[in-house]
Design an enzyme around this catalytic site. Structure first.
Site, PDB file in Angstrom:
ATOM      1  N   ARG A  41      47.634  87.677  58.360  1.00 21.96           N
ATOM      2  CA  ARG A  41      48.146  87.633  56.983  1.00 21.96           C
ATOM      3  C   ARG A  41      49.570  88.170  56.896  1.00 21.96           C
ATOM      4  O   ARG A  41      49.803  89.373  56.848  1.00 21.96           O
ATOM      5  CB  ARG A  41      47.197  88.422  56.079  1.00 21.96           C
ATOM      6  CG  ARG A  41      45.818  87.784  55.992  1.00 21.96           C
ATOM      7  CD  ARG A  41      44.855  88.618  55.185  1.00 21.96           C
ATOM      8  NE  ARG A  41      44.487  89.841  55.888  1.00 21.96           N
ATOM      9  CZ  ARG A  41      43.661  90.755  55.393  1.00 21.96           C
ATOM     10  NH1 ARG A  41      43.142  90.597  54.199  1.00 21.96           N
ATOM     11  NH2 ARG A  41      43.357  91.824  56.088  1.00 21.96           N
ATOM     12  N   LEU A  67      44.808  85.353  66.744  1.00 22.83           N
ATOM     13  CA  LEU A  67      44.514  85.538  68.168  1.00 22.83           C
ATOM     14  C   LEU A  67      43.353  84.687  68.662  1.00 22.83           C
ATOM     15  O   LEU A  67      43.069  84.671  69.864  1.00 22.83           O
ATOM     16  CB  LEU A  67      44.262  87.017  68.451  1.00 22.83           C
ATOM     17  CG  LEU A  67      45.477  87.921  68.208  1.00 22.83           C
ATOM     18  CD1 LEU A  67      45.135  89.367  68.518  1.00 22.83           C
ATOM     19  CD2 LEU A  67      46.683  87.469  69.025  1.00 22.83           C
ATOM     20  N   TYR A 156      28.441  89.663  68.602  1.00 20.48           N
ATOM     21  CA  TYR A 156      29.407  90.715  68.305  1.00 20.48           C
ATOM     22  C   TYR A 156      29.170  91.924  69.209  1.00 20.48           C
ATOM     23  O   TYR A 156      30.109  92.467  69.808  1.00 20.48           O
ATOM     24  CB  TYR A 156      29.308  91.117  66.837  1.00 20.48           C
ATOM     25  CG  TYR A 156      30.197  92.284  66.472  1.00 20.48           C
ATOM     26  CD1 TYR A 156      31.580  92.126  66.410  1.00 20.48           C
ATOM     27  CD2 TYR A 156      29.655  93.537  66.191  1.00 20.48           C
ATOM     28  CE1 TYR A 156      32.404  93.192  66.074  1.00 20.48           C
ATOM     29  CE2 TYR A 156      30.473  94.605  65.856  1.00 20.48           C
ATOM     30  CZ  TYR A 156      31.845  94.431  65.797  1.00 20.48           C
ATOM     31  OH  TYR A 156      32.658  95.490  65.478  1.00 20.48           O
TER      32      TYR A 156
END
Length: 286
Positions: A41, A67, A156
């Site tokens: 951002r 990324l 995750y």
């Protein structure tokens, strides 16, 4: 300024637009170290850059990048080659929430791209640069969920296990070259990550607490910052890995249920509320 002498004159911080990355950028700038602010951002980075320069008199560079895109990650490495960077903080990352039957394959692949591939790419590049200059620091962010599999956040947790292991190995590889590598394993952090992941995190640690502890631990091997993370780790430490997985799976399920209830309370009457939000794109502290 001891840290400025060892880790300056420039620092690169990924995930700098929010959460832990933003808090670290603020504290690093306060040390008199110039900062390269990297995140997706651009507007948030520009606002932060103006504030840090005004508050601390340092130089700042805004470097927008996603990324998940290998070309963007390569561009970060290329542009920063012109600067004498002594500290690299790879705080960018995001999580998905939900079972593999719920989540999107494309999101899970993007998670691997950001949390693993980009971290390895940048770690490899900057490890060589820092070793050549003979001093510096590299900070990688794992998580307390990375020490076992976690139902509901399987990919995750696996990505954070990779980062934790990578950082610990690099710590020993680079020590003789004057490079400090720190593995940071936070618990729940009040960074917006939970809301985006569909998780309600009660009593989460503030990002600035994580940032302060992280900078204070430079030179050590690893750290679990924040009382919440320390408490959760201590309570699970003696349990078999299988039981830790089950316990944390229930914790994640409880966070999801609490998040659904919270959203329902604040939703517009007559409007449907999704019971599960299976993805989050939070590039900071995870």
């Amino acid at each position: 300024m001891r840290r400025a002498a060892r880790y300056g004159p420039w620092a690169l911080i990924t995930g700098a637009s929010d959460g832990i990355g933003k808090a670290l950028a603020t504290r690093i700038a306060a040390e008199g170290i110039n900062v390269v602010l990297c995140a997706r951002r651009k507007s948030e980075l520009e606002t932060l850059a103006v504030k840090l320069t005004a508050d601390h008199g340092i130089e700042s560079m805004v470097l927008p990048a996603d990324l998940a895109d290998a070309q963007d990650a390569a561009r970060v490495a290329d542009i920063t080659s012109r600067l004498d960077i002594g500290l690299v903080v790879l705080a960018a990352g995001f999580g998905t929430t939900g079972s593999v039957l719920e989540t999107s394959l494309s999101e899970e692949i993007q998670l691997v791209s950001v949390n693993i591939t980009a971290v390895m790419r940048l770690s490899h590049t900057f490890a060589r640069r820092l070793a050549t200059r003979g001093r510096g620091g590299l900070v990688l962010f794992g998580s307390i969920v990375g020490w076992q599999g976690v139902p509901g956040q399987a990919n995750y947790a696996a990505s954070k296990a990779y980062v934790q292991s990578l950082a610990e190995g690099l710590h020993d590889e680079l020590a003789s070259h004057g490079v400090d590598v720190l593995a940071v394993a936070p618990g729940p952090v009040a960074s917006g990550f939970g809301a985006r992941a569909g998780l309600y995190m009660d009593s989460a640690t503030k990002p600035d607490v994580i940032a302060k502890a992280t900078l204070g631990a430079l030179g050590r091997r690893k750290i679990i910052p924040g009382n919440k993370g320390k408490l959760l780790t201590a309570s699970l430490l003696l349990l078999p890995r299988r039981i830790r997985s089950l316990v944390l799976g229930r914790v994640i399920a409880g966070m999801r249920a609490s998040s659904t209830t919270t959203r329902a309370r604040h939703s517009t009457p007559g409007r449907a509320v999704r019971g599960t939000d299976t993805r989050a794109r939070e590039r900071s502290g995870g």
